[in-house]
Design a protein around this motif. Sequence first.
Motif, short mmCIF file in Angstrom:
data_model
loop_
_atom_site.label_atom_id
_atom_site.label_comp_id
_atom_site.label_asym_id
_atom_site.label_seq_id
_atom_site.Cartn_x
_atom_site.Cartn_y
_atom_site.Cartn_z
N GLU A 123 0.86 -1.18 0.00
CA GLU A 123 0.00 0.00 0.00
C GLU A 123 0.90 1.23 0.00
OE1 GLU A 123 -3.02 1.52 3.22
OE2 GLU A 123 -3.91 -0.19 2.18
N HIS A 124 0.59 2.21 -0.83
CA HIS A 124 1.47 3.36 -0.98
C HIS A 124 1.50 4.28 0.24
CE1 HIS A 124 2.63 2.44 -5.02
NE2 HIS A 124 1.39 2.48 -5.48
N TYR A 125 0.61 4.08 1.18
CA TYR A 125 0.62 4.89 2.40
C TYR A 125 1.54 4.30 3.47
CZ TYR A 125 -3.58 7.00 0.38
OH TYR A 125 -4.47 7.65 -0.44
N ILE A 126 2.32 3.31 3.09
CA ILE A 126 3.19 2.64 4.05
C ILE A 126 4.19 3.60 4.69
CG2 ILE A 126 4.92 1.96 2.34
CD1 ILE A 126 5.16 -0.71 3.81
N GLY A 127 4.52 4.68 3.99
CA GLY A 127 5.47 5.66 4.52
C GLY A 127 4.96 6.38 5.75
N TRP A 128 3.69 6.24 6.05
CA TRP A 128 3.11 6.86 7.25
C TRP A 128 3.42 6.07 8.52
CZ3 TRP A 128 -2.39 5.89 9.19
CH2 TRP A 128 -2.78 6.85 10.14
N ILE A 129 3.68 4.77 8.36
CA ILE A 129 3.78 3.87 9.51
C ILE A 129 4.97 4.17 10.44
CG2 ILE A 129 4.13 1.47 10.19
CD1 ILE A 129 1.31 2.16 9.36
N PRO A 130 6.20 4.36 9.95
CA PRO A 130 7.30 4.57 10.91
C PRO A 130 7.07 5.76 11.84
CG PRO A 130 8.16 4.07 8.74
CD PRO A 130 6.69 4.26 8.56
N GLY A 131 6.65 6.89 11.29
CA GLY A 131 6.40 8.07 12.12
C GLY A 131 5.25 7.85 13.07
N LEU A 132 4.21 7.17 12.58
CA LEU A 132 3.05 6.86 13.42
C LEU A 132 3.46 6.03 14.63
CD1 LEU A 132 -0.33 5.38 12.11
CD2 LEU A 132 0.80 4.42 14.10
N LEU A 133 4.20 4.95 14.40
CA LEU A 133 4.58 4.07 15.50
C LEU A 133 5.50 4.77 16.49
CD1 LEU A 133 5.17 0.70 13.59
CD2 LEU A 133 3.16 1.40 14.90
N LYS A 134 6.44 5.54 15.98
CA LYS A 134 7.36 6.25 16.88
C LYS A 134 6.60 7.19 17.80
CE LYS A 134 11.44 9.24 16.88
NZ LYS A 134 12.43 9.96 16.02
N ARG A 135 5.66 7.97 17.22
CA ARG A 135 4.90 8.92 18.03
C ARG A 135 3.97 8.18 19.00
NH1 ARG A 135 3.77 14.15 16.65
NH2 ARG A 135 5.81 13.96 15.64
N ALA A 136 3.35 7.11 18.54
CA ALA A 136 2.42 6.36 19.38
C ALA A 136 3.12 5.79 20.60
CB ALA A 136 1.75 5.25 18.58
N PHE A 137 4.29 5.19 20.40
CA PHE A 137 5.02 4.60 21.53
C PHE A 137 5.47 5.68 22.51
CE2 PHE A 137 5.22 0.68 19.10
CZ PHE A 137 5.17 -0.28 20.10
N ALA A 138 5.87 6.83 22.00
CA ALA A 138 6.29 7.92 22.89
C ALA A 138 5.12 8.41 23.74
CB ALA A 138 6.87 9.07 22.07
N LEU A 139 3.95 8.54 23.13
CA LEU A 139 2.77 9.00 23.87
C LEU A 139 2.32 7.96 24.88
CD1 LEU A 139 0.78 10.51 20.85
CD2 LEU A 139 1.85 11.81 22.71
N HIS A 140 2.36 6.69 24.50
CA HIS A 140 1.93 5.62 25.39
C HIS A 140 2.86 5.49 26.60
CE1 HIS A 140 -0.25 1.93 26.34
NE2 HIS A 140 0.89 1.30 26.49
N ALA A 141 4.15 5.75 26.39
CA ALA A 141 5.11 5.67 27.49
C ALA A 141 4.83 6.74 28.54
CB ALA A 141 6.53 5.83 26.96
N ARG A 142 4.31 7.88 28.09
CA ARG A 142 3.99 8.97 29.01
C ARG A 142 2.69 8.73 29.75
NH1 ARG A 142 4.30 13.86 25.12
NH2 ARG A 142 6.12 13.11 23.97
N ASN A 143 1.70 8.23 29.03
CA ASN A 143 0.37 8.04 29.61
C ASN A 143 -0.33 6.94 28.82
OD1 ASN A 143 -1.96 8.34 31.05
ND2 ASN A 143 -2.30 10.50 30.55
N ARG A 144 -0.52 5.83 29.44
CA ARG A 144 -0.99 4.61 28.78
C ARG A 144 -2.35 4.80 28.10
NH1 ARG A 144 -0.71 -1.04 29.18
NH2 ARG A 144 -2.74 -2.08 29.11
N PHE A 145 -2.47 4.31 26.86
CA PHE A 145 -3.75 4.27 26.16
C PHE A 145 -4.52 3.01 26.58
CE2 PHE A 145 -1.30 6.92 23.15
CZ PHE A 145 -2.16 8.00 23.06
N ASP A 146 -5.85 3.14 26.60
CA ASP A 146 -6.70 2.01 26.97
C ASP A 146 -7.30 1.30 25.75
OD1 ASP A 146 -6.69 2.43 29.91
OD2 ASP A 146 -7.65 4.32 29.34
N LEU A 147 -7.34 2.00 24.62
CA LEU A 147 -8.00 1.47 23.43
C LEU A 147 -7.38 2.10 22.19
CD1 LEU A 147 -10.46 -0.12 22.16
CD2 LEU A 147 -11.75 2.03 22.35
#
Length: 449
Positions: A123-147
Motif C-alpha cells: 500500500e502506498h501509504y506505508i510511509g506513514w507507519i514509521p512516524g506513526l509508530l514512533k509517536r504512538a510509543f512515545a505518547l503511550h510511554a507517558r500516559n498509557r492508552f486504553d483502546l
Amino acid sequence: MRRDVQPTGPAGRRPRLLYLAFFFPPSRASGVFRARATANHYAEAGWDVTVITAPREFFSYYLEGGSDETLEATVDPRVRVERPPMNTYHWETDVRRFSRLRKAVPVVADRFYRRMQSLFLPEHYIGWIPGLLKRAFALHARNRFDLVVATGNPFVSFAAAWFLGRSWRVPYVVDYRDAWTFNQFTEEVRFGPGTRTATWEARVLRDAAEIVYVNDGMRQWYAERYPFAADRMTVVPNGWEPEFVGRPAFQPPAPDRPLRFGYLGTVTPYLPLGVLFEGWRKARTDPVMADAELHVHGHLGFFAQTAETLREQLLQHEDVGVRYRGSFGKADVAQVYAETDVLVFCVPGARYVTSGKVFEYMASGKPVVSVHRPDIAAAEVLQGYPLWFAGERLDADSVAESFVAAAKAAREQDPSRHAAAQQHADMYTRSATLQPWEARMRALVEESR
C-alpha cells in the motif's frame, strides 16, 4: 450541549483512546467526516482522545485542493491531534525535492521501495507507519492508552492498530469506512486468498476486539469470508451533523423562479454522469421542469489530472441548465442547502455503498432524487423518507421520471411533509449512530483493565 460523564477506572482516570485516521481535517476526503465525528463524539463522552493523522503538507501539497480549513476549525479542542512526519516517496513528483539517494541512484531507490512494500504491506501509504509508530510509543510511554481504534482506508492503519494492540496488550478496533480486499463499487475481489494483503486482513480481524462496518451488506460479506470473526462484527452507520446542517425551517421554492436542483459532493469519473445528464435532458422537456437548473457543488476529482476532463463534461450540458458552482467549505453547507429546492443523490457502486451525503440530504427535509443502482446500501437508509424519488432501474428514463416527480413534490411541499422528512433523518444524527458504539467501547475498556 456537553454531557456530564463520570470518569471510569479504579483511579477515576478518563479512558484514553488512540485514534488512527490518516484522513482527518483539514483533509477534504469523503471519509474525513466520519473520522472527525468519531473523535469529537468520544471527546464529548468523556474520553481523552488522541488522533494520529497525516502531515498537513500531504493534503495541501500532494493532494492539490485537498484541504478544507473551515473543517479543521470544527474539531473539538479537547482532541489532541498528532501529525508525525511521513515518507512521501510514492507521492513526490518534483525532482528538486527528491532525497539524495533517489537523485543519485533512482533505480536502486525504487527497487528498495518496492521491496519494502512486498515485505510488509503493498500500500502506498506505508510511509506513514514509521512516524506513526514512533509517536504512538512515545505518547503511550507517558500516559498509557486504553483502546486503539483505526479507520480505513488506508488500511496500513489497521496493521498499525494490530501491532500496537499486541505490543501494549490493549484492545484494538478497526472501522471499515471502505472495503479492504474487495472493491465495494464493482463487487470484485481485489486481493484473493493467499495474497499478502488478504493474509494481513485475516491477521488483523483474528485479534480485533470489534470490527465495524458502515452497512450490513459489507458486514455480511466479511462475515462469510472470515467466519471466525463474525461474532465481533457490527454496523455503525454514517450520519449527519446538526452543527453543520442545523434543522432547516420549512421554505417552499420561490414561485417566481425556476426550480433549482443540486448535487453536493466530490465529482469523480465513477459517478453515473452519463445517465444523470441524459435523464436530466429528458426531464427538462416536462413543463414542471421549465428552465430548471442543476447546480453541481464540489471539487472535481481528487487529483488535478481528472479535474479538466470532468469540467469539460459538465460544460457540455450548460445548454440545459447544468451549472458548475465550484467547491464549498463545510461551514457553508447550510447555505447551499437553503438555496436548493431538490437534492440529487448521485453515487457509484452497488449494494455495499452507503455514502455519507445521503444523511445530510434527508436532514434538509427536501425532495431527494436517486441516481444510482437501486440495490445499493444507501437505499435502505432512504426507505421511509417521504420525499425520496427513485426508479427501479438506473437508466435515463427512470431518472427523468424521478426528476419530474421530485419537481412536482417541491412545488407542492407543505410543512407537515417537511417535518416528517426531518423526523426520519433524526434517526441518523451522528450522536444517534455513534452513542451505542461508544458505550460498548467504554464497557470493553472497563472489562480489560
